[in-house]
Write a protein that holds these residues in place. Structure first.
Motif, PDB file in Angstrom:
ATOM      1  N   SER A 506      -3.975  -9.982  -5.992  1.00 36.26           N
ATOM      2  CA  SER A 506      -3.662  -8.614  -6.404  1.00 36.26           C
ATOM      3  C   SER A 506      -3.815  -8.489  -7.905  1.00 36.26           C
ATOM      4  O   SER A 506      -3.546  -9.431  -8.655  1.00 36.26           O
ATOM      5  CB  SER A 506      -2.241  -8.230  -5.993  1.00 36.26           C
ATOM      6  OG  SER A 506      -1.306  -8.997  -6.698  1.00 36.26           O
ATOM      7  N   LYS A 513       0.574   0.752  -9.538  1.00 36.33           N
ATOM      8  CA  LYS A 513      -0.743   0.743  -8.913  1.00 36.33           C
ATOM      9  C   LYS A 513      -1.322  -0.657  -8.907  1.00 36.33           C
ATOM     10  O   LYS A 513      -1.195  -1.396  -9.881  1.00 36.33           O
ATOM     11  CB  LYS A 513      -1.719   1.631  -9.699  1.00 36.33           C
ATOM     12  CG  LYS A 513      -1.404   3.097  -9.700  1.00 36.33           C
ATOM     13  CD  LYS A 513      -2.512   3.835 -10.437  1.00 36.33           C
ATOM     14  CE  LYS A 513      -2.042   5.195 -10.943  1.00 36.33           C
ATOM     15  NZ  LYS A 513      -1.096   5.073 -12.067  1.00 36.33           N
ATOM     16  N   SER A 514      -1.977  -0.999  -7.811  1.00 36.88           N
ATOM     17  CA  SER A 514      -2.660  -2.291  -7.797  1.00 36.88           C
ATOM     18  C   SER A 514      -3.877  -2.259  -6.893  1.00 36.88           C
ATOM     19  O   SER A 514      -4.013  -1.388  -6.028  1.00 36.88           O
ATOM     20  CB  SER A 514      -1.704  -3.397  -7.340  1.00 36.88           C
ATOM     21  OG  SER A 514      -1.419  -3.249  -5.975  1.00 36.88           O
ATOM     22  N   ILE A 515      -4.743  -3.230  -7.134  1.00 38.89           N
ATOM     23  CA  ILE A 515      -5.908  -3.440  -6.277  1.00 38.89           C
ATOM     24  C   ILE A 515      -5.766  -4.838  -5.688  1.00 38.89           C
ATOM     25  O   ILE A 515      -5.392  -5.774  -6.388  1.00 38.89           O
ATOM     26  CB  ILE A 515      -7.211  -3.333  -7.094  1.00 38.89           C
ATOM     27  CG1 ILE A 515      -7.415  -1.883  -7.541  1.00 38.89           C
ATOM     28  CG2 ILE A 515      -8.417  -3.781  -6.264  1.00 38.89           C
ATOM     29  CD1 ILE A 515      -8.560  -1.693  -8.490  1.00 38.89           C
ATOM     30  N   THR A 517      -7.484  -7.856  -2.860  1.00 39.63           N
ATOM     31  CA  THR A 517      -8.600  -8.275  -2.022  1.00 39.63           C
ATOM     32  C   THR A 517      -8.161  -9.476  -1.201  1.00 39.63           C
ATOM     33  O   THR A 517      -7.237 -10.191  -1.583  1.00 39.63           O
ATOM     34  CB  THR A 517      -9.830  -8.724  -2.840  1.00 39.63           C
ATOM     35  OG1 THR A 517      -9.422  -9.812  -3.668  1.00 39.63           O
ATOM     36  CG2 THR A 517     -10.386  -7.621  -3.679  1.00 39.63           C
ATOM     37  N   TYR A 560      -6.227  -0.533  -2.139  1.00 35.74           N
ATOM     38  CA  TYR A 560      -5.655   0.106  -3.318  1.00 35.74           C
ATOM     39  C   TYR A 560      -4.240   0.537  -2.943  1.00 35.74           C
ATOM     40  O   TYR A 560      -4.017   1.177  -1.910  1.00 35.74           O
ATOM     41  CB  TYR A 560      -6.505   1.323  -3.713  1.00 35.74           C
ATOM     42  CG  TYR A 560      -5.883   2.162  -4.800  1.00 35.74           C
ATOM     43  CD1 TYR A 560      -5.863   1.705  -6.117  1.00 35.74           C
ATOM     44  CD2 TYR A 560      -5.315   3.397  -4.509  1.00 35.74           C
ATOM     45  CE1 TYR A 560      -5.281   2.469  -7.124  1.00 35.74           C
ATOM     46  CE2 TYR A 560      -4.733   4.173  -5.505  1.00 35.74           C
ATOM     47  CZ  TYR A 560      -4.710   3.696  -6.806  1.00 35.74           C
ATOM     48  OH  TYR A 560      -4.128   4.453  -7.789  1.00 35.74           O
ATOM     49  N   ASN A 562      -0.542   2.261  -4.228  1.00 36.39           N
ATOM     50  CA  ASN A 562       0.024   3.116  -5.260  1.00 36.39           C
ATOM     51  C   ASN A 562       1.380   3.632  -4.787  1.00 36.39           C
ATOM     52  O   ASN A 562       1.492   4.228  -3.724  1.00 36.39           O
ATOM     53  CB  ASN A 562      -0.953   4.294  -5.496  1.00 36.39           C
ATOM     54  CG  ASN A 562      -0.542   5.136  -6.676  1.00 36.39           C
ATOM     55  OD1 ASN A 562       0.470   4.862  -7.326  1.00 36.39           O
ATOM     56  ND2 ASN A 562      -1.325   6.168  -6.950  1.00 36.39           N
ATOM     57  N   SER A 572      -1.285   3.560   0.528  1.00 38.10           N
ATOM     58  CA  SER A 572      -2.239   2.449   0.504  1.00 38.10           C
ATOM     59  C   SER A 572      -3.526   2.849   1.206  1.00 38.10           C
ATOM     60  O   SER A 572      -3.526   3.681   2.118  1.00 38.10           O
ATOM     61  CB  SER A 572      -1.641   1.203   1.158  1.00 38.10           C
ATOM     62  OG  SER A 572      -1.489   1.411   2.534  1.00 38.10           O
ATOM     63  N   GLU A 574      -6.932   0.700   2.649  1.00 36.54           N
ATOM     64  CA  GLU A 574      -7.571  -0.603   2.817  1.00 36.54           C
ATOM     65  C   GLU A 574      -8.876  -0.429   3.576  1.00 36.54           C
ATOM     66  O   GLU A 574      -8.948   0.352   4.520  1.00 36.54           O
ATOM     67  CB  GLU A 574      -6.671  -1.566   3.623  1.00 36.54           C
ATOM     68  CG  GLU A 574      -5.448  -2.028   2.880  1.00 36.54           C
ATOM     69  CD  GLU A 574      -4.733  -3.208   3.569  1.00 36.54           C
ATOM     70  OE1 GLU A 574      -5.420  -4.083   4.136  1.00 36.54           O
ATOM     71  OE2 GLU A 574      -3.492  -3.224   3.535  1.00 36.54           O
TER      72      GLU A 574
END
Lengths: 780, 267
Positions: A506, A513-515, A517, A560, A562, A572, A574
């Motif tokens: 992350s 907020k984060s991204i 994978t 993503y 938030n 979210s 995905e």
């Protein structure tokens, strides 16, 4: 795919060791451990996944594990500790860390209306954590969600989340991100449950009275889980009230429930026993006609658990489940099936940093069919049985690394079928038992790279060995026997080794907020063969063999996350892409009953699934709920089906929407409603017809080229809690399933028109129109 | 083993008894139609008779339950013991031998059909004859209602797999129930197979005729697949066209069939 993974594995381990050595050297400073257990103050139940956030000399955060335990490494200094958990009042503590600190904390259930959100505590674990593809259900949260026949059911509530789709009307079977129902690993206190449904899937085997916590992983599965392709559903049973005795129960239209829990010894040891039984057949017994009176139709569940805290470092848990369905027609036939599981666990703290759990697990599923018709009496038994030993470690290496590693060994025994008979016209038959060993080792590291970047990376090495004895045949692509070999008992027939890398990360853009994978590989060594779209108790499990290879899935996902309005709202998005190898179907005209050569009838292919999942949830306040939307596609390819072309799978749903709203009107009334909409199932409708032996036969053509009409439904429920402050607390639940009586198809069949035999017609079967129900619950 | 396939209807029945709701409705569906496909149905029996072959094409779902007859086909039969026969068209799509012939147990027969320069062949081996010993009547009480059923009694040939089809006639009208059987559970036994016919139920005075057909494994799988598609054993996963023993993608089957007939009046 099972080539030389041990070399690769050794390299990874070497790399890991080097990596840790370096990072520990770099960050070596005067560190102390902060650890403890987080519990509910009134019942003493441990809380799973409670957030522990630390600010001060160093900022960090963690969450409690499956036993309510947490551990953090902190440099010397002064800290503010914030503990929060959904449905509980948050707590803030100031502490001075100049030695190892043990901090056990009891949280108080939030007081309904009076509760105002403690705004200073950040509840953004969902954003900062590297884990993605995960959904958690707190059983308290879902109490008010309306359900069929008033039977609370965690499996059906799960189907309201994005990426998790119902396998059919009223069915507790589910598809996760394009996977089949048997590709879900369903664990009840770590024991696998092989058939999670009662009455052909209309009810799940999980009595929500006995359940504490439900977590489902759709992707990015942590390395400690393995054995199924699509998801992990990890269900934890309640430990039992450690403070006082309570009795809880409910009377419903379909079933009644009773739960007793309390301390053996206050704060040290407790137990819980919870049971449920349906009584549809009680009405049958009222009939004066003996041929009706003597029919049976019921199921029951029994959950029991006990725990004992030996000292601060040792806790043991013993839990079990037993459930059974019985169906019988007087003097005609009898049919029974059910699961039994048992788990013995020992939590041990080797040090402030090293937490260990050892589990011994047993799971059994079996069914019996009895034909009682005179002259043709027979009885068929079939079972699958597991013995499992597991050792898990959790090691807080320093304030950046938390390691998890362990081993897991399972012995599977499948008895596909044994037919016994007293009839002169039937031969007894026993199909050879099959035995297999599944042994796996895993290691993973939760690594806080910087304040903004978290990574969880690890791998699972899984092996499967099919053991003798007996005759094992090898088949060619047409199902003809090409080789046959007799193996001695406990001789290895075939071994498969797979390395399953797991990675999630992350990147925190800011506090809200984060991204994220992830990449995950999963393998599956046990496969369920089903003749039907409905969950059937007689579905057959088979193991990997010289013919059947492990199923393998690779999934990548990007998300993503938030939170907004002070973390009251969660959003979210995905996207995922998944490929599946060694998928299994069976040939046309295969009869699975008493079939000793079922592998001759199997064909193998592949699958792919991709989609977008959107989720917005309001977590707190008098009004809460969520909206989930999934856009997805799921396909399969088999050389022998559809002329080898890719076809849309049964699990495919283009659009899927669920809306859940829960509103607490006042201290006594809670209203809730759910709405679901999804694209109709992909099915194969006739493209023509012809006549064989005087019978109309339909011509089909392309596989799954048609769709049944879209599915949608609105449910409503109202709960009236009894007057507070009485010794006997009671509540009434009124619910309406399918409020506007939508005729959703359970099946669409084609047949000759009974009024005009020269014509055919399409017939839609609807199982559940509008269904009101009422349940009375009590607690004292 | 037939009774296991009765589980679904019974459970659905029980559930609907609880919920008062399960219901069926005839609906209109917009079904796609494909190009007509060739269908060949041929039974070559071990009884001395004029043998026939039926050739047609599939029709759309909304049409009558009749195939479009296919005329001017060349139909011939040969065997591995030197038999060679040709069939002549005696009615549209309906082909017959010009004299009474019969098949012999253990012999492989090959049927060749040529339509529009396309040739379709199928091979089927004549099974050993199995004679119906007797037809028995039995009564079973289900949910307070007594139903009468017919049992076919025969002695299964030991040591070899035997496959059967039963044709069931009530007052000379053939019923469409599917009764395909396999001796997986009763090899070499005296079998009493209950034919659980659908409604209308049998009543006193009904004349029941049963033809017990010995068939080969491919024809058994073909007919079993049709029974599965029709819902024996629950809603089928994905219905697909059964695998025909004809080459070149023709639908239907060619069966070398051993036949035995018996009749009974329902008491």
């Amino acid at each position: 795919m099972a080539i030389k993974p041990h070399l690769l594995h050794r390299n990874i381990i070497t790399a890991l060791i080097c990596f840790f050595t370096i990072t520990t050297t770099v960050f070596a400073q005067k560190n102390h451990t902060l650890n403890g257990t987080i519990k509910d103050v009134t019942t003493g139940e441990t809380l799973i996944g409670a957030s522990v956030k630390v600010s001060g000399t160093k900022q960090t955060a963690t969450a409690t594990n499956a036993y309510g335990f947490y551990s953090l490494n902190l440099p010397e200094g002064a800290y503010k500790i914030e503990i929060s958990y959904v449905g509980y009042q948050s707590l803030v503590k100031q502490i001075e860390v100049n030695d190892n600190v043990k901090l056990d904390i009891d949280l108080l259930v939030s007081n309904e209306l009076a509760e105002v959100i403690v705004s200073e505590v950040k509840r953004n674990n969902n954003v900062s954590n590297a884990q993605m593809g995960v959904e958690k259900l707190n059983v308290k949260d879902i109490q008010n969600v309306p359900v069929l026949f008033g039977e609370r059911d965690i499996l059906k509530t799960l189907q309201l989340l994005p990426g998790i789709k119902s396998a059919g009307e009223g069915n507790s079977g589910f598809y996760v991100r394009g996977g089949a129902t048997d590709q879900n690993l369903i664990l009840l206190d770590e024991a696998p449950v092989y058939n999670a449904s009662h009455l052909l899937g209309f009810f799940s085997t999980f009595n929500s009275d006995a359940i504490k916590d439900v977590t489902v992983y759709k992707g990015g599965m942590p390395a400690q889980y393995g054995g199924r392709l699509s998801s992990v559903l990890d269900i934890k049973m309640n430990d039992g009230n450690k403070k006082k005795y309570t009795v809880e129960g409910g009377l419903g239209l379909i079933s009644s429930r009773l739960k007793v829990e309390g301390p053996f010894k206050k704060d040290k040891s407790s137990f819980i026993i919870s049971g449920r039984r349906t009584y549809a057949d009680a009405f049958l017994a009222l009939s004066p006609d003996s041929s009706i009176k003597n029919n049976t139709l019921y199921f029951y569940d029994l959950n029991a658990k006990a725990n004992y805290k030996i000292d601060d470092k040792n806790v043991v848990y013993l839990s079990g489940y037993f459930g059974r369905d019985k169906l019988g027609l007087a003097k005609t036939f009898g049919f029974g099936w059910g699961n039994a599981t048992a788990t013995l666990r020992w939590n041990h703290l080797f040090s402030n940093r090293l937490f260990s759990n050892t589990s011994l697990i047993y799971s059994n599923y079996d069914y019996t069919i009895e034909n009682l018709l005179s002259g043709n009496e027979f009885r068929v038994n079939s079972s699958i049985r597991d013995f499992n030993i597991k050792q898990d470690f959790q090691y807080a290496l320093n304030n950046q690394h938390e390691l998890k590693f362990g081993i897991d060994a399972i012995q599977h025994t499948i008895a596909p079928g044994k037919l016994t008979t007293t009839s002169l016209s039937i031969n007894p038959l026993t199909i050879q038992n099959r035995k297999g060993y599944e042994v796996a080792a895993y290691v993973s590291d939760e690594y806080k790279v910087t304040d903004n970047i978290n990574i969880v990376f690890g791998t699972r090495l899984s092996t499967f060995s099919l053991m003798g004895g007996g005759i094992f045949k090898t088949y060619d692509v047409n199902g003809k026997v090409t080789a046959e070999k007799n193996y001695a008992s406990n001789e290895v027939v075939k071994t498969y080794i797979n390395l399953e890398p797991r990675l999630s990360s992350s990147f925190l853009i800011d506090e809200t907020k984060s991204i994220k994978t992830s990449y995950t590989r999963n393998t599956q060594n046990l496969h369920l063969m089903s003749n039907s779209t409905a969950t059937s108790p007689t579905d057959l499990y088979i193991m990997n063999s010289n013919n059947t290879k492990p199923e393998i899935a690779d999934q990548v996902a990007l998300g993503y996350f938030n939170n907004f309005k002070n973390d009251v709202y969660e959003f979210s998005a995905e996207v995922y892409y998944k490929t599946m190898q060694n998928q299994i179907e069976y040939r046309n005209g295969t009869d699975l009953r008493g079939n000793a050569n079922v592998e001759a009838d199997l064909i193998y292919g592949k699958g792919r699934a991709y989609g977008l999942e959107l989720f917005v949830k309001k977590k707190y306040g008098d009004f809460n709920g969520w909206i989930g939307y999934t856009l997805s596609k799921t396909e399969r390819q088999f050389d022998q089906i559809n002329r080898g072309n890719w076809f849309v799978a049964r699990q495919d749903r283009t659009h899927d929407i669920s809306v859940v709203g829960i509103y607490k009107v006042n201290k006594r009334w809670t209203l809730s409603s759910t709405f679901v909409y999804s694209t109709g199932n992909a099915v194969t409708f006739p493209a023509g017809k012809y006549v064989i032996d005087g019978q109309t036969v339909f011509y089909y053509g392309d596989r799954n080229a048609n769709r049944v009409p879209d599915y949608h439904r609105l449910d409503f429920s109202a709960t009236l809690d009894g007057k507070p402050n009485r010794k006997l607390k009671s509540s009434w639940n009124f619910s309406i399933y399918n409020v506007y009586n939508r005729q959703n198809p359970f099946a669409i069949n084609f047949r000759d028109n009974p009024d005009n035999k020269a014509q055919t017609q399409a017939v839609r079967t609807t199982l559940f129109g509008i269904i009101p129900s009422v349940t009375w619950n009590f607690k004292f | 083993m037939k009774i296991t396939s009765k589980i679904y209807p019974i459970i659905i029945l029980c559930l609907s008894a609880i919920s008062f709701v399960a219901c069926e409705k005839v609906i209109e569906l917009d079904l796609k139609n494909t190009e007509p496909k060739l269908v060949i149905e041929a039974n070559f029996t071990d009884s001395l008779q004029i043998q026939t072959v039926n050739i047609g094409q599939t029709v759309s779902f909304k049409s009558d339950n009749k195939m479009t007859p296919v005329s001017n086909a060349q139909v011939s039969l040969k065997s591995d013991n030197g038999l060679a026969l040709s069939f002549v068209e005696i009615a549209p799509g309906f082909y017959a031998t010009n004299k009474a012939v019969k098949g012999i147990a253990g012999i492989k027969y090959t049927l060749t059909v040529t339509v529009n320069n396309q040739t379709y062949t199928a091979i089927s081996q004549m099974p050993s004859p199995v004679k119906i010993d007797s037809l028995k009547q039995t009564s079973i009480v289900i949910f307070g209602k007594t139903n009468k059923f017919i049992q076919v009694v025969y002695n299964d040939e030991p040591g070899v797999p035997n496959y059967y089809n039963n044709r069931f006639y009530v007052n000379k009208i053939k019923r469409n129930d599917s009764f395909v059987e396999f001796d997986r559970f009763n090899d070499g036994k005296r079998v009493e197979n209950t034919l659980f016919n659908q409604e209308p139920d049998l009543k006193t005075g009904d004349k029941v005729k049963v033809e017990l057909l010995g068939i080969d494994v491919n024809v058994y799988r073909y007919l079993f697949a049709i029974a599965q598609i029709n819902g024996a054993g629950g809603p089928p996963t994905s219905p697909a066209d059964p695998d025909s023993n004809f080459s070149n993608g023709a639908l239907g089957y060619f069966s070398s069939t051993a036949i035995s007939v018996d009749s009974v009046i329902v008491k």
